[in-house]
Structures are given as C-alpha cells and as structure tokens.
Design a protein around this motif. Structure first.
Motif, short mmCIF file in Angstrom:
data_model
loop_
_atom_site.label_atom_id
_atom_site.label_comp_id
_atom_site.label_asym_id
_atom_site.label_seq_id
_atom_site.Cartn_x
_atom_site.Cartn_y
_atom_site.Cartn_z
N UNK A 55 -16.76 30.83 -16.12
CA UNK A 55 -17.27 29.68 -14.60
C UNK A 55 -17.85 29.95 -13.34
N UNK A 56 -17.87 31.30 -13.22
CA UNK A 56 -18.62 31.71 -11.97
C UNK A 56 -20.10 32.38 -12.47
N UNK A 57 -20.12 32.40 -13.58
CA UNK A 57 -21.44 33.11 -14.55
C UNK A 57 -22.64 32.32 -14.17
N UNK A 58 -23.73 32.76 -14.05
CA UNK A 58 -24.97 31.89 -14.20
C UNK A 58 -25.41 31.92 -12.85
N UNK A 59 -25.37 31.71 -12.09
CA UNK A 59 -26.59 31.62 -10.54
C UNK A 59 -27.57 32.08 -11.00
N UNK A 60 -27.73 34.06 -11.39
CA UNK A 60 -28.50 34.81 -11.29
C UNK A 60 -30.00 34.35 -12.46
N UNK A 104 -24.36 25.42 0.23
CA UNK A 104 -24.38 25.37 1.63
C UNK A 104 -25.54 26.89 1.20
N UNK A 105 -25.98 26.65 -0.22
CA UNK A 105 -27.26 27.16 -0.48
C UNK A 105 -27.07 28.18 -1.01
N UNK A 106 -25.95 29.09 -1.07
CA UNK A 106 -25.35 30.43 -1.21
C UNK A 106 -24.05 30.46 -2.42
N UNK A 107 -24.62 31.46 -3.47
CA UNK A 107 -24.02 31.75 -4.39
C UNK A 107 -21.72 31.44 -3.49
N UNK A 108 -21.22 31.07 -4.64
CA UNK A 108 -19.51 30.11 -3.95
C UNK A 108 -18.64 31.35 -4.05
N UNK A 109 -19.49 32.55 -5.45
CA UNK A 109 -18.96 33.75 -5.34
C UNK A 109 -18.38 34.58 -6.82
N UNK A 110 -19.03 35.60 -6.20
CA UNK A 110 -19.56 36.40 -7.47
C UNK A 110 -19.75 37.86 -7.14
N UNK A 162 -14.06 41.34 -5.07
CA UNK A 162 -15.06 42.29 -6.16
C UNK A 162 -16.05 41.08 -6.44
N UNK A 163 -15.74 39.77 -6.07
CA UNK A 163 -15.97 38.21 -6.88
C UNK A 163 -15.59 37.75 -4.89
N UNK A 164 -17.26 37.70 -4.43
CA UNK A 164 -16.85 36.84 -2.65
C UNK A 164 -18.43 36.26 -2.76
N UNK A 165 -18.67 35.53 -1.41
CA UNK A 165 -19.81 35.05 -1.68
C UNK A 165 -18.91 34.02 -0.08
N UNK A 166 -19.98 32.18 -0.48
CA UNK A 166 -19.50 31.47 0.57
C UNK A 166 -18.58 30.43 0.92
#
Length: 616
Positions: A55-60, A104-110, A162-166
């Motif tokens: 569920x964290x994959x796919x933004x890229x 807010x336009x940025x990766x939630x956390x990956x 290791x997983x981080x973001x907005x």
C-alpha cells in the motif's frame, strides 16, 4: 560575441542525425500523451493504489513516465514541451493525491530508493524553468527533512525511519499488519537477514507462523532507525539551496552527509544502518550491514554506490570540500578489493543493465565483484556498476577516479566501444562507449549512438501503436510500470553529445551538466532550431564542442559553464582564432547559415557559487 561563417562542404552525419532525433522526439512525446494521458495531464488509469501489503508503493511509477521530458526541453525540445510537462506534473500530482498517496503534494512516506526515482521529474522541472511554484515546492519539500521537520532528529543526526515523507516517519513496511513483507518476485534474492536462523524463502511461504515471526523481525530490525539510502534526500535540499540561496539547506546537507562519514570513520566500509540512537547496528546485533536497501538488500552495491555518489557529490557541491568524495569512492574500493575474473553465467541479480554487453562472449570470464554482504561473507557476483564511477569521475574530473574507471575497463572482457540498442528504465547503458569516445578510442560513437537512440525511440512508438491495454481494467490487469516501459523520449545520448554529461543517476541525482545551451536571448534553454552540438573533450583544462547550423538562417546561441553557472569560462575561441578573455559563466556564439565551428573553452570547474536564483 564569437561569430563563425565557415561552411563545410556538407553537413556532418552526426549533426544530421542529431537534428533528426530532436524532430522524432517532438513526435514521440505527443504520441505518448495522446495515448496514455487525459486532458488535465494525469495518466489514464481506472484504479487506485494503497491497497493490500504494497500500500505504499506506486507513486514513483506514475511520475517516472515523464522523468526526462523537461530534460528534453532543456536540451532543445519543442517550445510547448515544458508546458506539457507542467500539465502532466499537476495532473499526476492531483491523481495521486486523490488516491491518498500524497500529502500537500509530496509522498506520504516511502523509501528513498523510490522517492529518488519520483523526484527526477521534479528536479528536471526546476532546472528547465527555475522560480515560481517550483521554488516554493522545493522549499516545502526540503523542509520535511531539515531540523524542525518531521523526519530528522538533529540530536543524533538521523532520519528516523527508512520509510519517510510528508507524514513523517512511516514505521515498518506497510500500513497494515504484514506477516511477511517480502513479495514473491524477490524470491531469487533470498532472505535479507540470513542470520536469523530461517532456512529459505520457501520455508516461510509454506509456514504462516514462521512467516509472521520473520515479518516481525524485519519490522523491528529494519523498519525503524536510519538507513544509508536516506542520503538521497540531500538532493531535495540541494535544489532548495539552488532555488532560494538559503544557506541552511547547504548546512544540512553537510551535516547529514557528515554524520554518515563519521559513522564510516575508522571502519573499512560505509555502514548501511543506524538505530534511533544513531548507533550503527543497534537493531542488527552490531552489524554494519542489513539495513533497508543496504548491503544485504537486493541490489546491494548498486544501491549503496548510487547513494554514496549522490551524497558525496552533493556535499562536495554545496561546501566546496572534495574530501566528501572519499565517501562516494568507498563502496567501489571495497568491492574492487575482492574483484575476480568470473564467467557470465555466474552473474547474480540486476542483470538487465549487462545482458547485451555480455552477450556473445561465450564462457570467457570478465571482471566481477560481490554486490552483497551477509553473515557468510560477500556474495552475489556481478559486473561492477560502471555508471556510478563514470558519474563520479565526471563530477570531479580527478585523476584517481579516472584510474578507477580505467581499472574496470582493463578487467572487462567485453567491448567497451560497442553501442547497444537497449532501454532500461534508467535510460542508461552507454556510459562505457561514451567514455571511450572522450578518450579518443571510439571515434564513430556519435553516429552509432544517435542511430541507436533513433531506433530505440522508434521501437517504443511501435509498441505504443500496437498496445491494446484497457486502462478501465484497473490495477488487477494493468501493470503500473507500463508507462515507463512505453515512454519513447530518449535523452541519454543527447545529454552526452550536446552537453558532455552522462545520464543523470536514476535514484535522484542533480543534473550536473558540463555545458548548457540557451537561445540567443540567454533565457530559453536548449539548442536553437537547426543547431547541432557535439562535445568531444571535457578535459579539466579544456572543453571542445563542434557546432553546426544546419539551416538557412543565422542562429545565435549562448553557452554556459555548468547546469548552475558554477564553471567559470576563462577564455573562448572559435576554430584556430585567438582565445578571447571571458571571466564569467557564459559566452555568445553566432553561426551564419550552414556554418560550422569548433568552440574551445578554458573552464575552471566549480569556480563560482552554483545558483538557480534569477539574476544572481
């Protein structure tokens, strides 16, 4: 202004091919956009992300489809390509926001292995047109990682997970309880923590209780604390520094990369993990290996080398201290200490980059190094990732880095001058024949490489024409890597030939172009219509570029030293004419109709403060 009216008897073949490639690219991106995107720029996709164990994959995967489009504009693509790129950025950002993948336009956390891939599109946008919304975005994104932001612990100089973001640290590997966070396609890599007493991947698949126990171990040992891949976040701060001029971003890059350099001090190998206290091996029994996307993870040296080169060059770039480049060199030096001549059938993981290079060699051995480390020692033998060493040499132009590249060449039994029609998602793979061209050992490279790029793009266009994918089928039937596999825009060869630069590092490096071209107004980036450029030498004290006006109108262009005006041009000369004093980052050249010229520049590398601030 330097002026040339010298006319060749005929247009050089490389110049004709280069202008043909620019023309084909204008067709290529439009064809892709018509087939795969909606009116607002988003990708046509009747599904959602954020479901199940991944569920964290796919933004890229959504951003990667367009990663090199602003770069094509910057090199000389069509005037409307930048506006199209902005539309796709906005559309995909809205699309991912609706799916809950962004805040807010940025990766939630990956992880940063994937975040770096996502952000290449953003970095290229910043370079193609600095200022405006991009400056505000760069500041906001970078502030997520500076002191006071949600991810960074300034006391211990760590990014906390290791997983981080907005959303700040995103502990573990998924938002739901996962018994065994290790997907089936990763079976060939084996288990990342080989010292926990589990026999095999298949054992865990067959025994749910063991799978749950192993999953818990992975979460506890690898899902918190810092991992070396997080240094890729420094590229965000570098771009915020370039766009705002605010020193706090450069200071943080030096601080955070310096923390990892301190952890390496006194040891032979750059470690890949720390706990929340900043201690190496805190959750791994004192081991310097075993971190997420570290020495034991799939890719191993591939990931560590990329992160080390990006971190070392970023810190050297913002501070002027080339001592940081030793951090970049360490993963290669450790691997090369154990190099052996091995047969191609010994190759382990990460094979796509080398398949065509090694084809047709029979069983002749070639230089290989171990890519990964576990309790049993080093393993997973493969060809060294040449592209990172060539990038490091290109950045600093140090003799010792050239010697490292030469050592790889001397140990290779495959042909470094060969040009292969290939397209990995990184759009690299031609660094070796380009390096040989610059060394004077591959004179026909420009023509061969341009034909290869034309063929690769044409093949992608054929694939699009034959694609019967139905986006309405949703993610169950649609591979979300489809778009990056179909992207027909090719910029690697144009980067090499027109700017004297290897392909950008796909996990998130700034684009350190050796030369940049602008139209005569000095504002619109890229080569003007009809103009072709071929950089044939990037020696530390001299850069040579052939320029051809293939058209019937005069063309004026401006050359700049470096992406960010960081190289000072001491003198400039056309053909055999006298060298004119410059003493700044730019020179203007006028080419009369059908004119050709050899431009020779004396450059002082990184002699000025880099900037993307308008008017600086």
């Amino acid at each position: 202004m330097l002026v040339s009216s010298r006319r060749p008897a005929e247009v050089p073949e490389w110049a004709r091919l280069q202008r043909s490639l620019f023309a084909q690219q204008d067709k290529a991106w439009r064809t892709f956009a018509d087939r795969y995107t909606a009116a607002d720029g988003r990708l046509v996709f009747a599904g959602t992300l954020g479901e199940g164990s991944d569920d964290r994959d796919g933004v890229d995967d959504f951003y990667e489809a367009f990663f090199n489009w602003p770069m094509l504009y910057l090199l000389g693509g069509s005037d409307d390509l930048l506006a199209a790129s902005e539309r796709h950025w906005d559309g995909v950002t809205a699309q991912l926001t609706e799916m809950g993948m962004l805040v807010d336009g940025y990766e939630r956390g990956y992880d940063w292995f994937h975040q770096g891939e996502s952000l290449l599109f953003f970095y290229a946008r910043c370079l193609a047109r600095p200022g405006g919304a991009r400056t505000e975005q760069a500041r906001r994104f970078a502030d997520l990682y500076l002191p006071g932001g949600p991810n960074y612990d300034p006391e211990h100089r760590i990014i906390r997970a290791p997983h981080n973001g907005a959303g700040g640290p995103r502990w573990g590997f998924g938002d739901h309880e996962v018994a065994f966070p290790w997907s089936l396609p990763l079976r060939p890599y084996g288990l990342p923590l080989d010292w926990l007493g589990y026999d095999s991947f298949d054992e865990l698949v067959a025994d749910p209780a063991k799978a749950r126990a192993y999953g818990r171990e992975m979460w506890d040992r690898m899902g918190r604390g810092d991992t070396f891949a997080n240094v890729l976040s420094t590229s965000l701060a570098v771009h915020a520094w370039l766009l705002t001029g605010e020193q706090r971003y450069a200071d943080w890059v030096a601080e955070y990369v310096g923390a990892w350099r301190d952890r390496w001090a006194g040891g032979p190998v750059v470690p890949d993990n720390t706990g929340l206290s900043g201690r190496v091996g805190e959750y791994l029994g004192g081991r310097w290996y075993g971190g997420h996307y570290g020495w034991s993870w799939p890719h191993g040296l591939q990931s560590m080398a990329c992160a080390a080169v990006v971190a070392g060059t970023n810190a050297a770039f913002v501070t002027g201290d080339d001592g940081f480049l030793d951090l970049a060199r360490n993963p290669f030096d450790v691997a090369l200490e154990q190099a052996e001549q091995r047969r191609p059938d010994d190759v382990g993981s990460v094979t796509d980059r080398w398949t065509k290079h090694l084809a047709g060699r029979g069983d002749r051995p070639t230089l290989m190094v171990p890519h990964r480390r576990g309790d049993a020692g080093w393993f997973d033998w493969n060809v060294p990732p040449t592209q990172y060493l060539i990038w490091l040499w290109h950045f600093g132009r140090a003799d010792e880095d050239r010697r490292r590249v030469d050592a790889l060449r001397a140990g290779a039994s495959w042909d470094w001058t060969a040009v292969h029609d290939q397209r990995t998602k990184e759009e690299n793979g031609h660094e070796e024949p380009w390096f040989e061209y610059l060394a004077g050992r591959n004179p026909r490279y420009p023509e061969r490489a341009l034909r290869s790029a034309l063929a690769t793009s044409e093949q992608r266009l054929d694939d699009i024409a034959r694609d019967d994918t139905d986006p309405a089928a949703g993610p169950s039937a649609l591979d979300i890597h489809l778009w990056q596999h179909r992207n027909p825009v090719v910029t690697e060869i144009l980067l090499q030939l027109t700017t004297g630069t290897p392909q950008v590092l796909y996990n998130g490096s700034p684009a350190h172009l050796h030369l940049r071209w602008f139209h005569g107004d000095g504002v619109r980036p890229g080569l003007p219509d009809d103009v072709a450029a071929l950089v044939s030498s990037i020696d530390p004290d001299r850069t040579v570029a052939e320029l051809v006006n293939t058209g019937d109108r005069p063309r004026t262009l401006v050359v700049q030293g470096g992406s960010f005006a960081e190289h000072r041009i001491s003198t400039a000369a056309l053909d055999d004419g006298p060298a004119e004093d410059v003493g700044g980052p730019r020179v203007t050249v006028r080419l009369e109709p059908r004119a050709q010229a050899r431009l020779t520049l004396a450059l002082e590398l990184r002699a000025a403060t880099p900037t993307l601030v308008s008017g600086a």
